[in-house]
Design an enzyme around this catalytic site. Structure first.
Site, PDB file in Angstrom:
ATOM      1  N   GLU A   1      -1.533   7.001  -3.258  1.00  0.00           N
ATOM      2  CA  GLU A   1      -0.992   6.317  -4.483  1.00  0.00           C
ATOM      3  C   GLU A   1      -2.233   5.046  -4.954  1.00  0.00           C
ATOM      4  O   GLU A   1      -1.546   4.315  -5.364  1.00  0.00           O
ATOM      5  CB  GLU A   1       0.034   6.543  -4.421  1.00  0.00           C
ATOM      6  N   GLY A   2      -2.389   4.751  -4.134  1.00  0.00           N
ATOM      7  CA  GLY A   2      -3.324   2.909  -3.888  1.00  0.00           C
ATOM      8  C   GLY A   2      -1.840   1.962  -4.021  1.00  0.00           C
ATOM      9  O   GLY A   2      -1.200   1.942  -2.767  1.00  0.00           O
TER      10      GLY A   2
ATOM     11  N   GLY B   1      -0.283   4.325   0.480  1.00  0.00           N
ATOM     12  CA  GLY B   1      -1.661   5.417   0.290  1.00  0.00           C
ATOM     13  C   GLY B   1      -2.476   6.146  -0.216  1.00  0.00           C
ATOM     14  O   GLY B   1      -2.887   5.538  -0.566  1.00  0.00           O
TER      15      GLY B   1
ATOM     16  N   GLY C   1      -5.563   0.498   6.053  1.00  0.00           N
ATOM     17  CA  GLY C   1      -4.806  -0.182   6.569  1.00  0.00           C
ATOM     18  C   GLY C   1      -5.484  -1.701   6.491  1.00  0.00           C
ATOM     19  O   GLY C   1      -5.298  -2.493   5.395  1.00  0.00           O
ATOM     20  N   ASP C   2      -6.283  -1.694   7.713  1.00  0.00           N
ATOM     21  CA  ASP C   2      -6.671  -2.799   7.624  1.00  0.00           C
ATOM     22  C   ASP C   2      -7.849  -2.835   7.334  1.00  0.00           C
ATOM     23  O   ASP C   2      -8.816  -4.064   7.095  1.00  0.00           O
ATOM     24  CB  ASP C   2      -7.033  -2.260   9.565  1.00  0.00           C
TER      25      ASP C   2
ATOM     26  N   SER D   1       0.637  -2.002   0.054  1.00  0.00           N
ATOM     27  CA  SER D   1      -0.384  -0.182  -0.169  1.00  0.00           C
ATOM     28  C   SER D   1       0.293   1.245   0.316  1.00  0.00           C
ATOM     29  O   SER D   1       1.693   1.131   0.622  1.00  0.00           O
ATOM     30  CB  SER D   1      -0.667   0.140   1.315  1.00  0.00           C
TER      31      SER D   1
END
Length: 304
Positions: free
Chosen positions: A220-221, A218, A247-248, A216
């Site tokens: 930017e995918g 952020g 993120g979870d 990941s």
């Protein structure tokens, strides 16, 4: 069934303020309290998606009791193992477009308590198709805990998703989990180099001891390297809000896709949209499914 493991569970407290000013006194406009820790957040999102899920891990003291009661109130099945020390609290001070986190240290776990958890895990994993191992390790838990749990899950016929950092992640990788989900910083630490281009990141993840890597980045995918190919998935516009738990939500979407054998482009689109919907949610770790569905229409997934 999906089994999530949170060895360093937390009681999450979110304070909402108009703006955070260091050194100033603030009037909190809203307070929210939820069961937390990475695997707990994953379990909550999976429950929201309608998947059968059980959250396990370690919980102790008044905070541990509160964590379990909050999960029960939300309808999330839990099978936490009781320990003597007090579970930690995590505090998020949330502004309109930013959030500041304050994480307490975790409780100290005794060897007998860790042995008790391993026995409980051996019972639970027999009914699991997917096991999600998330977050940091509290003091007293061996650094190779995720290695041991990945191997136990594999022996029971379950697939594994690993989302951790540092030594816990490095040890877990040596067991060859089915999927590992580092963020950009964790991936750079693993491969020992800065990753400024998607192509460099794709090359870097090939060396990791996992069948599939979804990194990941952020806003930017996501960047995914799988046995079926490599993809990049992203939203064309930034999403403002509280990134805690995003993120979870991504991990929950990946576990959901693994459970239901969904094609990789669909899994990645789900992961990006669920993460973004979590950022926009007013409380850390929650998700609005209607918001997720709207955002999913905007996700771009391209093969690399």
């Amino acid at each position: 069934m999906i089994l999530t493991v949170t060895l360093n569970a937390a009681l999450d407290v979110t304070y909402r303020v108009p703006a955070l000013v260091p050194g100033a006194t603030h009037r909190v406009t809203e307070v929210a309290e939820r069961a937390g820790g990475k695997g707990v957040n994953v379990a909550r999102v999976l429950h929201t998606l309608g998947d059968p899920v059980i959250a396990t891990g370690l919980a102790g003291g008044a905070c541990g009791t509160r964590i379990r009661s909050l999960l029960a109130a939300e309808g999330v099945r839990e099978a936490f193992v009781q320990i003597a020390a007090e579970s930690r609290r995590t505090v998020v001070v949330a502004e309109l477009e930013a959030a500041t986190g304050l994480w307490e240290p975790g409780p100290t776990v005794t060897p007998n308590e860790w042995s008790g958890f391993l026995s409980r895990f051996a019972d639970l994993v027999r009914g699991a198709a997917v096991v999600v191992l998330s977050g940091s390790l509290p003091p007293g838990v061996p650094a190779d805990a995720y290695l041991v749990l990945v191997e136990a899950a594999r022996d029971a016929g379950a697939r594994t998703v690993l989302d951790s950092s540092g030594a816990a992640l490095r040890h877990g990788l040596t067991a060859g989990p089915d999927l590992v989900k580092p963020n950009a910083e964790e991936l750079a630490c693993l491969v020992g180099q800065a990753l400024t281009r998607p192509a460099a990141a794709v090359d870097a993840v090939r060396a990791l001891a996992a069948r599939t890597v979804v990194a990941s980045f952020g806003p930017e995918g996501l960047l995914a390297r799988t046995e079926q190919g490599s993809w990049q998935a992203f939203l064309p516009h930034p999403v403002a809000g509280n990134p805690t738990g995003a993120g979870d939500a991504c991990v929950a979407a990946l576990a959901h896709g693994m459970l239901h054998h969904r094609p990789w482009p669909e899994r990645l689109a789900d992961a990006v949209a669920l993460s973004a919907a979590t950022v926009r949610a007013p409380v850390a770790g929650s998700v609005d499914l209607s918001d997720y569905r709207r955002l999913r229409r905007d996700v771009t997934v391209k093969e690399l």
